[in-house]
Design a protein around this motif. Structure first.
Motif, short mmCIF file in Angstrom:
data_model
loop_
_atom_site.label_atom_id
_atom_site.label_comp_id
_atom_site.label_asym_id
_atom_site.label_seq_id
_atom_site.Cartn_x
_atom_site.Cartn_y
_atom_site.Cartn_z
N TYR A 125 -1.43 -14.37 8.69
CA TYR A 125 -1.27 -13.85 7.21
C TYR A 125 -2.99 -13.33 6.92
O TYR A 125 -2.99 -12.41 6.26
CB TYR A 125 -0.91 -15.01 6.40
CG TYR A 125 -1.05 -14.52 4.78
CD1 TYR A 125 0.22 -13.61 4.09
CD2 TYR A 125 -1.92 -14.80 3.90
CE1 TYR A 125 0.20 -13.34 3.03
CE2 TYR A 125 -1.98 -14.38 2.72
CZ TYR A 125 -0.95 -13.57 2.32
OH TYR A 125 -1.03 -13.22 0.81
N ASN A 126 -3.90 -14.07 6.75
CA ASN A 126 -5.08 -13.74 6.39
C ASN A 126 -5.59 -12.45 7.09
O ASN A 126 -6.26 -11.75 6.49
CB ASN A 126 -5.99 -14.93 6.74
CG ASN A 126 -6.11 -16.22 5.84
OD1 ASN A 126 -5.40 -15.71 4.69
ND2 ASN A 126 -6.52 -17.27 6.19
N ARG A 132 -5.06 -5.22 5.21
CA ARG A 132 -4.50 -4.23 4.12
C ARG A 132 -5.44 -3.85 3.41
O ARG A 132 -5.29 -2.84 2.56
CB ARG A 132 -3.26 -5.04 3.46
CG ARG A 132 -2.01 -5.07 3.96
CD ARG A 132 -0.98 -5.73 2.98
NE ARG A 132 -0.56 -6.84 3.74
CZ ARG A 132 0.05 -7.85 3.10
NH1 ARG A 132 0.28 -7.89 1.87
NH2 ARG A 132 0.73 -8.86 3.88
N ALA A 133 -6.36 -4.77 3.02
CA ALA A 133 -7.62 -4.61 2.17
C ALA A 133 -8.39 -3.26 2.63
O ALA A 133 -8.88 -2.66 1.91
CB ALA A 133 -8.46 -5.87 1.96
N THR A 134 -8.59 -3.35 4.08
CA THR A 134 -9.60 -2.26 4.64
C THR A 134 -8.88 -1.00 4.81
O THR A 134 -9.53 0.12 4.92
CB THR A 134 -10.38 -2.86 5.78
OG1 THR A 134 -9.39 -3.16 6.71
CG2 THR A 134 -10.98 -3.94 5.21
N HIS A 135 -7.49 -1.09 4.81
CA HIS A 135 -6.49 0.06 5.32
C HIS A 135 -5.78 0.03 4.29
O HIS A 135 -4.54 0.03 4.70
CB HIS A 135 -6.31 0.01 6.77
CG HIS A 135 -7.13 -0.12 7.76
ND1 HIS A 135 -7.88 -0.90 7.84
CD2 HIS A 135 -7.39 1.00 8.75
CE1 HIS A 135 -8.68 -0.73 9.07
NE2 HIS A 135 -8.37 0.49 9.65
N PRO A 136 -5.81 0.81 3.19
CA PRO A 136 -4.71 1.04 1.94
C PRO A 136 -3.54 1.66 2.43
O PRO A 136 -3.40 2.54 3.18
CB PRO A 136 -5.53 1.35 0.99
CG PRO A 136 -6.85 1.61 1.24
CD PRO A 136 -6.97 1.28 2.71
#
Length: 136
Positions: A125-126, A132-136
């Protein structure tokens, strides 16, 4: 209201309701220190110092607060005993407290059996959230 038989049988209380007093009990019993104290006292009564040594990481302040919570709910009794020139307090489970041991042990057994899987899931999950945070 849940259709689970245990929750459905408690018609006079609904923990999903904001004003249900059960929420406070669940909050208190859900504390790691409270549950560890109950597990420790399941074996036998303990003096304060014994509990402090047995439950690694708990501060004196948190142990005192947790013991007071348990005493206020009738889960434990405290018995002052004179040992030489010193008065020590011995803590033991009440009958109500003893009724919590089996369900609490079931949760502990489940946690022990599932710790590796849960920690692996958390790592996955992490990593996913990080991507997700680095590849929106």
């Amino acid at each position: 209201m849940s259709t689970h038989p245990i929750l459905a049988s408690a018609a006079e209380t609904d923990a999903f309701s904001a004003d249900c007093p059960t929420r406070e009990i669940l909050d208190r019993l859900g504390s790691k220190w409270v549950s560890l104290i109950i597990v420790a006292l399941a074996d036998r009564p303990h003096y304060f110092g014994e509990l402090l040594r047995r439950i690694e990481g708990v501060s004196k302040k948190m142990l005192v607060q947790s013991l007071r919570i348990l005493e206020s709910y009738g889960i434990i009794d405290r018995e002052p005993k004179k040992v030489g020139a010193v008065v020590k307090v011995c803590y033991r489970l009440t009958e109500q407290g003893k009724s919590l041991v089996e369900p609490l042990f079931a949760v502990y057994a489940w946690a022990q059996q599932n710790t590796d899987t849960m920690l692996s899931s958390q790592e996955v999950y992490n990593r996913t959230v990080s991507r997700r945070a680095t590849h929106p």
